[in-house]
Design a protein around this motif. Structure first.
Motif, PDB file in Angstrom:
ATOM      1  N   ALA A 191       0.817  -1.393  -0.101  1.00 33.83           N
ATOM      2  CA  ALA A 191      -0.104   0.055  -0.008  1.00 33.83           C
ATOM      3  C   ALA A 191       0.895   1.224   0.113  1.00 33.83           C
ATOM      4  CB  ALA A 191      -0.907   0.019   1.156  1.00 33.83           C
ATOM      5  N   ARG A 192       1.925   1.152   0.524  1.00 38.25           N
ATOM      6  CA  ARG A 192       2.685   2.352   0.826  1.00 38.25           C
ATOM      7  C   ARG A 192       3.516   2.707  -0.630  1.00 38.25           C
ATOM      8  NH1 ARG A 192       3.699   1.381   6.531  1.00 38.25           N
ATOM      9  NH2 ARG A 192       5.165  -0.074   6.010  1.00 38.25           N
ATOM     10  N   LEU A 193       3.997   1.626  -1.256  1.00 39.14           N
ATOM     11  CA  LEU A 193       4.475   1.960  -2.500  1.00 39.14           C
ATOM     12  C   LEU A 193       3.645   2.370  -3.420  1.00 39.14           C
ATOM     13  CD1 LEU A 193       6.305  -1.902  -2.628  1.00 39.14           C
ATOM     14  CD2 LEU A 193       7.521   0.508  -2.810  1.00 39.14           C
ATOM     15  N   LEU A 194       2.332   1.942  -3.481  1.00 41.65           N
ATOM     16  CA  LEU A 194       1.323   2.333  -4.329  1.00 41.65           C
ATOM     17  C   LEU A 194       0.982   3.742  -3.992  1.00 41.65           C
ATOM     18  CD1 LEU A 194      -1.201  -0.727  -4.298  1.00 41.65           C
ATOM     19  CD2 LEU A 194       0.314   0.261  -6.349  1.00 41.65           C
ATOM     20  N   GLU A 195       1.209   4.107  -2.822  1.00 38.01           N
ATOM     21  CA  GLU A 195       0.965   5.552  -2.406  1.00 38.01           C
ATOM     22  C   GLU A 195       2.005   6.660  -2.822  1.00 38.01           C
ATOM     23  OE1 GLU A 195      -0.562   7.802   1.835  1.00 38.01           O
ATOM     24  OE2 GLU A 195       0.522   6.076   1.746  1.00 38.01           O
ATOM     25  N   GLY A 196       3.284   5.920  -2.877  1.00 37.63           N
ATOM     26  CA  GLY A 196       4.461   6.480  -3.737  1.00 37.63           C
ATOM     27  C   GLY A 196       5.584   6.716  -2.272  1.00 37.63           C
ATOM     28  N   SER A 197       5.391   5.914  -1.390  1.00 37.77           N
ATOM     29  CA  SER A 197       6.209   6.187  -0.329  1.00 37.77           C
ATOM     30  C   SER A 197       7.688   5.265  -0.708  1.00 37.77           C
ATOM     31  CB  SER A 197       5.675   5.735   1.094  1.00 37.77           C
ATOM     32  OG  SER A 197       6.671   5.869   1.912  1.00 37.77           O
ATOM     33  N   LYS A 198       8.543   5.711  -0.385  1.00 35.79           N
ATOM     34  CA  LYS A 198       9.883   4.605  -0.620  1.00 35.79           C
ATOM     35  C   LYS A 198      10.427   3.626   0.686  1.00 35.79           C
ATOM     36  CE  LYS A 198      10.323   6.366  -4.637  1.00 35.79           C
ATOM     37  NZ  LYS A 198       9.914   5.439  -5.984  1.00 35.79           N
ATOM     38  N   ASP A 199       9.650   3.932   1.890  1.00 33.63           N
ATOM     39  CA  ASP A 199      10.017   3.442   3.084  1.00 33.63           C
ATOM     40  C   ASP A 199       9.404   1.813   3.016  1.00 33.63           C
ATOM     41  OD1 ASP A 199      10.853   5.867   3.818  1.00 33.63           O
ATOM     42  OD2 ASP A 199       8.873   6.410   4.882  1.00 33.63           O
ATOM     43  N   ALA A 200      10.048   1.060   3.664  1.00 35.80           N
ATOM     44  CA  ALA A 200       9.599  -0.163   3.749  1.00 35.80           C
ATOM     45  C   ALA A 200       9.956  -0.988   5.114  1.00 35.80           C
ATOM     46  CB  ALA A 200      10.241  -1.084   2.867  1.00 35.80           C
ATOM     47  N   ASN A 201       9.049  -1.719   5.745  1.00 32.88           N
ATOM     48  CA  ASN A 201       9.439  -2.314   6.818  1.00 32.88           C
ATOM     49  C   ASN A 201      10.520  -3.439   6.582  1.00 32.88           C
ATOM     50  OD1 ASN A 201       7.430  -0.778   8.526  1.00 32.88           O
ATOM     51  ND2 ASN A 201       5.997  -1.780   8.312  1.00 32.88           N
ATOM     52  N   ALA A 202      11.090  -3.964   7.811  1.00 27.35           N
ATOM     53  CA  ALA A 202      11.892  -4.993   7.745  1.00 27.35           C
ATOM     54  C   ALA A 202      10.808  -6.168   7.843  1.00 27.35           C
ATOM     55  CB  ALA A 202      13.025  -5.041   9.164  1.00 27.35           C
ATOM     56  N   ILE A 203      10.862  -7.392   7.284  1.00 32.74           N
ATOM     57  CA  ILE A 203       9.911  -8.246   7.300  1.00 32.74           C
ATOM     58  C   ILE A 203      10.700  -9.601   7.652  1.00 32.74           C
ATOM     59  CG2 ILE A 203       8.410  -9.683   5.710  1.00 32.74           C
ATOM     60  CD1 ILE A 203       7.613  -6.868   6.133  1.00 32.74           C
ATOM     61  N   LEU A 204      10.110 -10.314   8.444  1.00 37.15           N
ATOM     62  CA  LEU A 204      10.751 -11.690   8.995  1.00 37.15           C
ATOM     63  C   LEU A 204      10.984 -12.470   7.765  1.00 37.15           C
ATOM     64  CD1 LEU A 204       8.278 -12.165  12.047  1.00 37.15           C
ATOM     65  CD2 LEU A 204      10.677 -11.450  12.024  1.00 37.15           C
ATOM     66  N   ASN A 205      11.991 -13.308   7.785  1.00 35.57           N
ATOM     67  CA  ASN A 205      12.243 -14.303   6.797  1.00 35.57           C
ATOM     68  C   ASN A 205      11.345 -15.443   6.948  1.00 35.57           C
ATOM     69  OD1 ASN A 205      13.321 -16.293   8.836  1.00 35.57           O
ATOM     70  ND2 ASN A 205      15.239 -15.166   8.904  1.00 35.57           N
ATOM     71  N   ASP A 206      11.602 -16.393   5.901  1.00 40.16           N
ATOM     72  CA  ASP A 206      10.459 -17.260   5.759  1.00 40.16           C
ATOM     73  C   ASP A 206      10.712 -18.388   7.039  1.00 40.16           C
ATOM     74  OD1 ASP A 206      10.495 -17.648   2.223  1.00 40.16           O
ATOM     75  OD2 ASP A 206       9.729 -16.143   3.586  1.00 40.16           O
ATOM     76  N   GLU A 207      11.818 -18.855   7.367  1.00 39.80           N
ATOM     77  CA  GLU A 207      11.621 -19.677   8.372  1.00 39.80           C
ATOM     78  C   GLU A 207      11.178 -19.347   9.705  1.00 39.80           C
ATOM     79  OE1 GLU A 207      14.866 -20.480   5.204  1.00 39.80           O
ATOM     80  OE2 GLU A 207      14.476 -18.763   6.743  1.00 39.80           O
ATOM     81  N   GLU A 208      11.348 -17.928  10.008  1.00 46.03           N
ATOM     82  CA  GLU A 208      10.466 -17.483  11.198  1.00 46.03           C
ATOM     83  C   GLU A 208       9.131 -17.386  10.837  1.00 46.03           C
ATOM     84  OE1 GLU A 208      13.466 -14.485  13.312  1.00 46.03           O
ATOM     85  OE2 GLU A 208      13.080 -13.984  11.090  1.00 46.03           O
ATOM     86  N   ASN A 209       8.557 -17.012   9.704  1.00 48.20           N
ATOM     87  CA  ASN A 209       7.036 -17.011   9.231  1.00 48.20           C
ATOM     88  C   ASN A 209       6.310 -18.256   9.556  1.00 48.20           C
ATOM     89  OD1 ASN A 209       7.213 -14.359   8.714  1.00 48.20           O
ATOM     90  ND2 ASN A 209       7.515 -14.681   6.481  1.00 48.20           N
ATOM     91  N   PHE A 210       7.038 -19.379   9.280  1.00 49.47           N
ATOM     92  CA  PHE A 210       6.206 -20.700   9.218  1.00 49.47           C
ATOM     93  C   PHE A 210       6.846 -21.701  10.162  1.00 49.47           C
ATOM     94  CE2 PHE A 210       6.604 -19.681   4.601  1.00 49.47           C
ATOM     95  CZ  PHE A 210       5.634 -18.893   4.479  1.00 49.47           C
ATOM     96  N   VAL A 211       6.944 -21.292  11.493  1.00 43.95           N
ATOM     97  CA  VAL A 211       7.480 -21.713  12.721  1.00 43.95           C
ATOM     98  C   VAL A 211       6.549 -23.218  12.756  1.00 43.95           C
ATOM     99  CG1 VAL A 211       8.922 -20.169  13.715  1.00 43.95           C
ATOM    100  CG2 VAL A 211       6.674 -20.473  14.240  1.00 43.95           C
ATOM    101  N   ILE A 212       5.515 -22.910  12.581  1.00 44.52           N
ATOM    102  CA  ILE A 212       4.502 -24.044  12.978  1.00 44.52           C
ATOM    103  C   ILE A 212       4.345 -25.231  12.089  1.00 44.52           C
ATOM    104  CG2 ILE A 212       2.259 -23.226  11.378  1.00 44.52           C
ATOM    105  CD1 ILE A 212       0.605 -23.564  14.192  1.00 44.52           C
ATOM    106  N   ARG A 213       4.995 -25.125  10.922  1.00 40.73           N
ATOM    107  CA  ARG A 213       5.286 -26.077  10.216  1.00 40.73           C
ATOM    108  C   ARG A 213       6.024 -27.279  10.576  1.00 40.73           C
ATOM    109  NH1 ARG A 213       1.604 -26.963   6.284  1.00 40.73           N
ATOM    110  NH2 ARG A 213       1.066 -25.070   5.330  1.00 40.73           N
ATOM    111  N   GLU A 214       6.715 -27.065  11.436  1.00 41.68           N
ATOM    112  CA  GLU A 214       7.649 -28.011  12.204  1.00 41.68           C
ATOM    113  C   GLU A 214       6.604 -28.961  12.973  1.00 41.68           C
ATOM    114  OE1 GLU A 214      10.765 -28.818  11.665  1.00 41.68           O
ATOM    115  OE2 GLU A 214      10.775 -26.962  10.548  1.00 41.68           O
ATOM    116  N   GLU A 215       5.678 -28.500  13.846  1.00 39.73           N
ATOM    117  CA  GLU A 215       4.737 -29.218  14.452  1.00 39.73           C
ATOM    118  C   GLU A 215       3.996 -29.992  13.310  1.00 39.73           C
ATOM    119  OE1 GLU A 215       0.866 -28.626  17.344  1.00 39.73           O
ATOM    120  OE2 GLU A 215       2.310 -27.286  17.191  1.00 39.73           O
ATOM    121  N   LEU A 216       3.586 -29.408  12.254  1.00 43.69           N
ATOM    122  CA  LEU A 216       2.842 -30.285  11.250  1.00 43.69           C
ATOM    123  C   LEU A 216       3.538 -31.435  10.732  1.00 43.69           C
ATOM    124  CD1 LEU A 216       0.915 -27.210   9.415  1.00 43.69           C
ATOM    125  CD2 LEU A 216      -0.066 -29.150  10.583  1.00 43.69           C
TER     126      LEU A 216
END
Length: 740
Positions: A660-685
């Protein structure tokens, strides 16, 4: 195609009710006055009735009354001022230009206000060929407004006799569109499905469902008697509407990775069986809508419950015989689709029951939320007009375009040695629309419809000589024209041309070829002026404003996802806020889809970045479908709520916010967690999957592990799908803005 069923859907719709009401309002004064020997007065009364009828769009009753009263006042003034200006051609030209701009510009307040402006233009245009003295001008203005008052009286009398009829018809129409949407979703279970075309059709149908649900919402929540639950009927209609909205969301909850599903399960032949049952559910939904339109009770197909049970048994048999580690995920997804179908069956069963309007049915809606928050306020303020007095405003450009086109058409009508000036101007106001795609479509349909109607009308007048038969055909043509005006415009033009030719046959008996020639030439001239004006004063092209619509859609979806995620991380969810954010997400997606469809109908050179935009529109549709799917599993949150979902929720919201910020014209971006941290629940699965495979090897089918794996994996899948799509939206947003 079942043509009988299609005819029933059309004949019982509120479009036909509107057409019949308009025809009655116009013809009763004309025929009565003609019988009394005052045909010209009857024509003036009929003109006023027709103009006011065009503003009587289906909607809340007080909106309809306000619109008709405003139209009556406007047509009186328009008729009066036009009559006094006719003797001075240059003054009339200035008046035409001012009216063209003013009556188009008030369209900034919405569809009904636009219809009121259209009524004023119509009276002005149909009066420019008449010359009266001062007394006759005043008399004609009074007759025209009197016709409008007569129509207002008819419309209100019909409403008092059947106050819920239009609401039932609109509600039935919305359910029929919902059924069409479900029928299209069934195509995903076909092995030869064209994913791109199916998503395109879904986007178009979703816009239709949204518009029709929004109409019902306006009618229901802005009508005091219904909101206050004054009668059993109003309470039943309220229940049907609220359940139909939930039904539409539930239909969207079947969103899966269909390509992956086909790869794993095409050999099982289960997907075609699921598709057939979904089509039967769609037919049942359509039947409830049709029953509401016709005012009768619908009954559930008694065989459907047995077919659902047979489908479940077949699923269990195939799962027991062919499930292994290569397709277990597919069977888990299909199990949840089966659960969704069971839920849809129960909802359709309830809707069938509601159509009986049985007083034994419980209709306690006391726990329902504040309805006023679900509809947009209707306010008329000068600030909105002032904000649109700019060349960047599409409605301002449209108003200037209409004004100049009408003036050009007027002078052309004075130059041409034949024809009727009003028909050129009438063609211009009918064709010119704020969006290029609508103007282009109307131009083609107007020309095609006029030529086709001219041929049909000529044949009728050549073959039929009986005046009573011709009057009957003229009335039928009027009903078709006014009922098709907002559904199939070309059919409406054909019918309109036919009844106009028959009307002129009565007004000026003799050779009708002159009238026919004039209509064709004037239509062509008006179409050419409208076509030239569209390019001389172009509208704002959709690619210039679609980026803002994309931003709005993504922001609304982020809020919707944020709220529905709360139960899964043990946070409370306010049901009213959830429903409001759901509505807003659907509204913004419908606005985006509608704009994209218009963009595809614009000149090819104006379809800039269409491929990227198409991918983003489809991604927005998918993410809202997966979020709706997640909402249907809220009951599982009591057991599986965990902080393990927080990383993927935070990451997904971060990607959406960045997009949304990019579409608004902003150049700022948040630091996003990497994939391994995103999908921690996959280990239990993974651990649960290994345990489940060992159970299958031992011959154990129904176990606690199966249930936990199925439910937890379903939740994790939805979060993962949303995360992947949010990442894709962020990338596509970057591509879109970088190519500007």
């Amino acid at each position: 195609m079942d043509y009988i069923r299609e005819y029933k859907k059309y004949s019982s719709s509120y479009y036909v009710s509107e057409g019949t009401r308009t025809t009655a309002g116009v013809m009763i004064p004309v025929l009565t006055a003609s019988w009394l020997g005052h045909l010209q007065a009857g024509i003036a009364l009929g003109l006023g009735a027709m103009c006011v009828a065009l503003t009587d769009n289906t909607g809340p009753i007080h909106h309809r009354i306000n619109g008709m009263v405003a139209a009556i006042l406007l047509i009186f003034l328009a008729s009066l001022l036009t009559g006094f200006s006719i003797a001075y051609p240059w003054l009339l030209a200035v008046f035409i230009g001012v009216m063209g701009f003013a009556c188009s510009f008030i369209g900034v307040y919405g569809t009904r206000a636009n219809s009121v402006g259209g009524a004023g233009l119509l009276v002005m245009i149909l009066s420019i060929d008449e010359r009266y003295d001062s007394f006759q001008v005043l008399r004609n203005a009074l007759l025209v407004s009197g016709g409008g008052i007569f129509y207002l009286a008819i419309s209100m009398a019909l409403y008092r006799l059947r106050p819920y009829k239009l609401l039932q018809q609109a509600l039935g129409d919305a359910l029929i569109s919902t059924a069409s949407y479900l029928r299209t979703r069934a195509d995903f279970y076909n092995s030869t499905v064209d994913y791109e075309q199916t998503y395109k059709t879904l986007l178009d149908q979703q816009v239709q469902v949204h518009n029709k649900q929004n109409l019902v919402r306006e009618m229901m929540f802005k009508t005091r008697d219904i909101v206050r639950e004054s009668t059993h009927t109003s309470r039943i209609l309220m229940m049907i509407f609220l359940d139909s909205v939930d039904l539409f969301e539930r239909i969207m909850t079947s969103q899966q990775d269909y390509r992956h599903l086909h790869e794993m399960l095409d050999k099982s032949a289960l997907l075609p069986a699921f598709r057939e049952f979904i089509l039967k559910i769609a037919t049942e939904a359509e039947e409830t809508g049709l029953a509401l339109q016709e005012g009768r009770r619908s009954r559930l197909n008694p065989a459907l419950e047995g077919e659902l049970k047979a489908l479940e048994n077949r699923f269990l048999e195939v799962r027991a015989s062919s499930m292994d580690d290569s397709n277990i995920e597919g069977f888990i997804s299909l199990r949840h689709i089966l659960d969704s179908l069971k839920d849809l069956y129960r909802r359709i069963e309830a809707l069938h029951r509601y159509t009986s309007f049985d007083k034994k049915i419980g209709t306690d809606t006391s726990s329902r939320e504040d309805y006023s928050r679900f509809v947009s306020p209707s306010e008329f303020n000068l600030k909105l007009l002032a904000n649109n007095l700019s060349i960047n405003s599409n409605i301002f450009r449209h108003s200037v375009r209409v004004s100049l086109s009408l003036v050009a058409g007027y002078f052309l009508s004075k130059i041409l040695p034949f024809g009727h000036g009003y028909w050129i101007l009438l063609t211009i106001i009918v064709i010119l629309k704020p969006a290029y795609s609508l103007t282009k479509q109307r131009n083609i349909e107007r020309l095609t419809g006029t030529f086709t109607g001219a041929v049909v009308g000529a044949l009728i007048l050549w073959v039929i000589r009986d005046d009573r038969a011709l009057v009957g055909l003229m009335i039928i043509g009027m009903v078709i024209a006014y009922s098709m005006l907002r559904v199939k415009y070309m059919v409406a033009v054909v019918a309109m041309t036919v009844y106009v030719l028959i009307a002129f046959h009565f007004l000026k008996p003799g050779d009708f070829t002159e009238v026919l020639r004039d209509r064709l030439i004037d239509t062509f001239a008006g179409s050419m002026i409208a076509f030239i004006a569209t390019f001389a004063i172009p509208p704002r092209w959709e690619h210039e404003q679609i980026q803002e619509l994309l931003q709005n859609a993504i922001e609304a979806q982020a809020k919707y996802f944020s709220f529905i995620s709360k139960p899964f991380i043990a946070e409370p969810l306010n049901n009213l806020d959830y429903k409001l954010h759901r509505k807003e997400a659907f509204v913004q997606l419908a606005n985006l889809s509608d704009a994209f469809q218009r963009m595809l109908n614009e000149p090819r050179r104006q379809q800039k970045k269409s491929q990227v935009i198409h991918q983003m529109v489809v991604a927005c549709h998918m993410i809202i479908s997966h979020t709706a799917t997640l909402s249907s599993y809220r009951r599982l949150a009591e057991e599986y709520a965990s902080d393990k979902f927080k990383p993927i929720i935070k990451a997904s919201l971060g990607h959406l916010e960045n997009a949304a910020r990019l579409l608004e014209g902003s150049k700022d971006a948040n630091a996003i967690l990497n994939d391994e941290e995103n999908f921690v629940i996959r280990e239990e699965l993974k651990q649960l999957l290994q345990q489940r495979l060992r159970e299958l090897a031992a011959g154990s089918l129904e176990t606690a592990t199966r249930r936990k794996l199925s439910e937890l994996k379903t939740l994790a899948d939805q979060f993962e799908y949303i995360n992947k799509i949010s990442i894709e939206l962020e990338k596509l947003s970057s591509r879109l803005v970088s190519s500007n």
